[in-house]
Design a protein around this motif. Structure first.
Motif, PDB file in Angstrom:
ATOM      1  N   GLY A 167       0.790  -1.224   0.000  1.00 37.01           N
ATOM      2  CA  GLY A 167       0.000   0.000   0.000  1.00 37.01           C
ATOM      3  C   GLY A 167       0.818   1.268   0.000  1.00 37.01           C
ATOM      4  O   GLY A 167       0.276   2.351  -0.272  1.00 37.01           O
ATOM      5  N   LYS A 170       0.632   2.068  -3.660  1.00 38.51           N
ATOM      6  CA  LYS A 170      -0.724   2.416  -4.073  1.00 38.51           C
ATOM      7  C   LYS A 170      -1.662   2.044  -2.935  1.00 38.51           C
ATOM      8  O   LYS A 170      -1.886   0.861  -2.674  1.00 38.51           O
ATOM      9  CB  LYS A 170      -1.110   1.682  -5.360  1.00 38.51           C
ATOM     10  N   LEU A 171      -2.205   3.047  -2.259  1.00 39.74           N
ATOM     11  CA  LEU A 171      -2.947   2.844  -1.024  1.00 39.74           C
ATOM     12  C   LEU A 171      -4.100   1.867  -1.192  1.00 39.74           C
ATOM     13  O   LEU A 171      -4.289   0.962  -0.365  1.00 39.74           O
ATOM     14  CB  LEU A 171      -3.461   4.187  -0.498  1.00 39.74           C
ATOM     15  N   ILE A 172      -4.883   2.019  -2.250  1.00 34.71           N
ATOM     16  CA  ILE A 172      -6.068   1.177  -2.431  1.00 34.71           C
ATOM     17  C   ILE A 172      -5.686  -0.299  -2.560  1.00 34.71           C
ATOM     18  O   ILE A 172      -6.327  -1.179  -1.976  1.00 34.71           O
ATOM     19  CB  ILE A 172      -6.874   1.630  -3.668  1.00 34.71           C
ATOM     20  N   SER A 173      -4.627  -0.577  -3.303  1.00 32.97           N
ATOM     21  CA  SER A 173      -4.213  -1.979  -3.505  1.00 32.97           C
ATOM     22  C   SER A 173      -3.762  -2.611  -2.197  1.00 32.97           C
ATOM     23  O   SER A 173      -3.847  -3.831  -2.020  1.00 32.97           O
ATOM     24  CB  SER A 173      -3.077  -2.048  -4.530  1.00 32.97           C
ATOM     25  N   PHE A 175      -5.188  -2.506   0.599  1.00 31.41           N
ATOM     26  CA  PHE A 175      -6.323  -2.985   1.386  1.00 31.41           C
ATOM     27  C   PHE A 175      -7.289  -3.837   0.551  1.00 31.41           C
ATOM     28  O   PHE A 175      -8.379  -4.164   1.018  1.00 31.41           O
ATOM     29  CB  PHE A 175      -7.090  -1.800   1.981  1.00 31.41           C
ATOM     30  N   LYS A 176      -6.882  -4.203  -0.655  1.00 33.61           N
ATOM     31  CA  LYS A 176      -7.756  -4.946  -1.548  1.00 33.61           C
ATOM     32  C   LYS A 176      -7.481  -6.442  -1.453  1.00 33.61           C
ATOM     33  O   LYS A 176      -6.329  -6.879  -1.448  1.00 33.61           O
ATOM     34  CB  LYS A 176      -7.566  -4.471  -2.991  1.00 33.61           C
ATOM     35  N   ASP A 189      -3.121 -11.431  -0.298  1.00 31.90           N
ATOM     36  CA  ASP A 189      -3.975 -10.277  -0.014  1.00 31.90           C
ATOM     37  C   ASP A 189      -4.435 -10.266   1.445  1.00 31.90           C
ATOM     38  O   ASP A 189      -4.422  -9.225   2.116  1.00 31.90           O
ATOM     39  CB  ASP A 189      -5.189 -10.277  -0.948  1.00 31.90           C
ATOM     40  N   VAL A 193      -3.307  -7.341   4.277  1.00 31.05           N
ATOM     41  CA  VAL A 193      -4.336  -6.533   4.942  1.00 31.05           C
ATOM     42  C   VAL A 193      -4.333  -6.802   6.454  1.00 31.05           C
ATOM     43  O   VAL A 193      -4.302  -5.869   7.264  1.00 31.05           O
ATOM     44  CB  VAL A 193      -5.738  -6.825   4.354  1.00 31.05           C
TER      45      VAL A 193
END
Length: 377
Positions: A167, A170-173, A175-176, A189, A193
């Motif tokens: 993250g 890329k911040l969104i990735s 937490f995905k 993943d 997270v």
């Protein structure tokens, strides 16, 4: 060392430390989740075994309860009273007897009648077994060392996990989670997270746990690093022909030294030169047992030292923070509930980490090592 090589080193360190201590951290984490509510669990077990104490208007003198305990165990002179838990929220006084550090008996006394309700060996109680499994894997001093080292490795795993988190790019990735992907990708993943959400808490738990398991080293080191003075161990001066004062008289003198503070625990001297330690909790203090204490000479009742929990040195402030940070009590019930899930994190991280390592290893073993032979037609 360039950035790529450094990242590869951190990745390898993270992976193999996780594989090395994963099983230990799972046991410590699961038992830690239970210990978040250890007092509630233990109180329930005590009430099931000895019944609930019926509150009355006044409590009897603590001396009465202690004398009743002495009478009940008069035929076992090897057992010495080492302490009394008087935490106000407890239903009963808990008198600690010990023949050795490995053999401790808790005697429960009705605070309103002074009646001895019963006893148990703490190490054999539900909460005692959970605690010893958490603290030393039921393996004594050697287990304590192993768990302490595992805690240090967990601290390293927390730091390296934060550094490796995707993250940051890329911040969104970060937490995905792709639930329908290959098991290796889904495990990755979940790992990233769960890791980033719990990393800071796991790091705090790891640091405090390491310091507790190596306290003889950690305590003086913290005082030295923070330039905080450590008060010398108070001692009593024996008086020829005079016995030590009773607890009732000692408590009165302690109350004078720190008025308005509730007594939570009384530690009795272990030898003739030992001092009484009366642990106190002032209204403004948040730790369950308080951070204050009064040390008294057992013969004269002279106050030897007063530790004021409201005016701690930097070293004391750090040491006092260990319990709330380790058990999640710093934010009340919400953080305690959060810490239950933090305790589950080592299980999740170890399983997903192992899955990733297994698929990576299997892929390497299945990869052809020889180039195919090309036949010209």
């Amino acid at each position: 060392m360039n950035a790529k090589k450094l990242r590869n080193f951190i990745f390898s360190l993270h992976r193999y430390l996780g594989l090395l201590v994963g099983l230990i951290l799972i046991v410590v984490g699961l038992t830690g989740s239970l210990l978040v509510f250890q007092h509630e669990i233990d109180q329930w077990a005590i009430e099931q075994q000895f019944g609930r104490v019926i509150p009355q208007q006044e409590r009897v003198s603590l001396d009465v309860g202690i004398n009743n305990v002495k009478k009940a165990y008069a035929d076992r002179p090897e057992l010495k009273i080492t302490g009394v838990n008087t935490l106000p929220k407890n239903n009963s006084y808990i008198v600690q007897l010990a023949a050795s550090p490995e053999k401790r008996i808790q005697v429960f006394v009705d605070p309103y009648t002074g009646k001895v309700l019963g006893s148990r060996q703490w190490e054999s109680s539900i909460i005692g077994i959970i605690f010893k499994l958490h603290y030393e894997l039921l393996a004594g001093e050697k287990g304590q060392i192993v768990v302490g080292i595992a805690a240090l490795f967990l601290l390293v795993l927390s730091i390296t996990g934060i550094l490796l988190w995707s993250g940051w790019r890329k911040l969104i990735s970060g937490f995905k989670i792709k639930w329908n992907a290959h098991p290796k990708r889904t495990s990755y993943d979940i790992h990233k997270v769960a890791g980033i959400v719990t990393a800071v808490f796991l790091g705090l738990i790891a640091f405090t746990g390491f310091c507790w398991n190596f306290y003889d080293f950690a305590e003086p080191a913290i005082y030295a690093v923070t330039l905080s003075p450590k008060h010398p161990e108070p001692v009593s001066v024996p008086i020829a022909g005079k016995s030590m004062l009773g607890i009732g008289e000692i408590l009165k003198k302690a109350e004078t030294a720190l008025p308005g503070a509730a007594t939570t625990y009384i530690s009795l001297p272990g030898d003739p030169k030992g001092a009484f330690t009366i642990y106190k909790k002032q209204p403004q203090e948040t730790n369950e047992y308080g951070d204050s204490a009064v040390y008294l000479d057992g013969y004269s009742g002279k106050v030897l030292y007063v530790k004021n929990g409201l005016k701690p040195s930097l070293g004391d402030r750090i040491l006092n923070s260990f319990t709330p940070l380790h058990y999640g009590t710093f934010g009340g019930l919400p953080t305690r509930i959060l810490y239950i899930f933090v305790g589950l994190a080592p299980l999740i991280l170890s399983v997903t980490g192992f899955v990733m390592w297994w698929y990576r290893r299997r892929t390497k073993t299945q990869r052809p090592t020889d180039k195919p032979t090309i036949v010209n037609s």
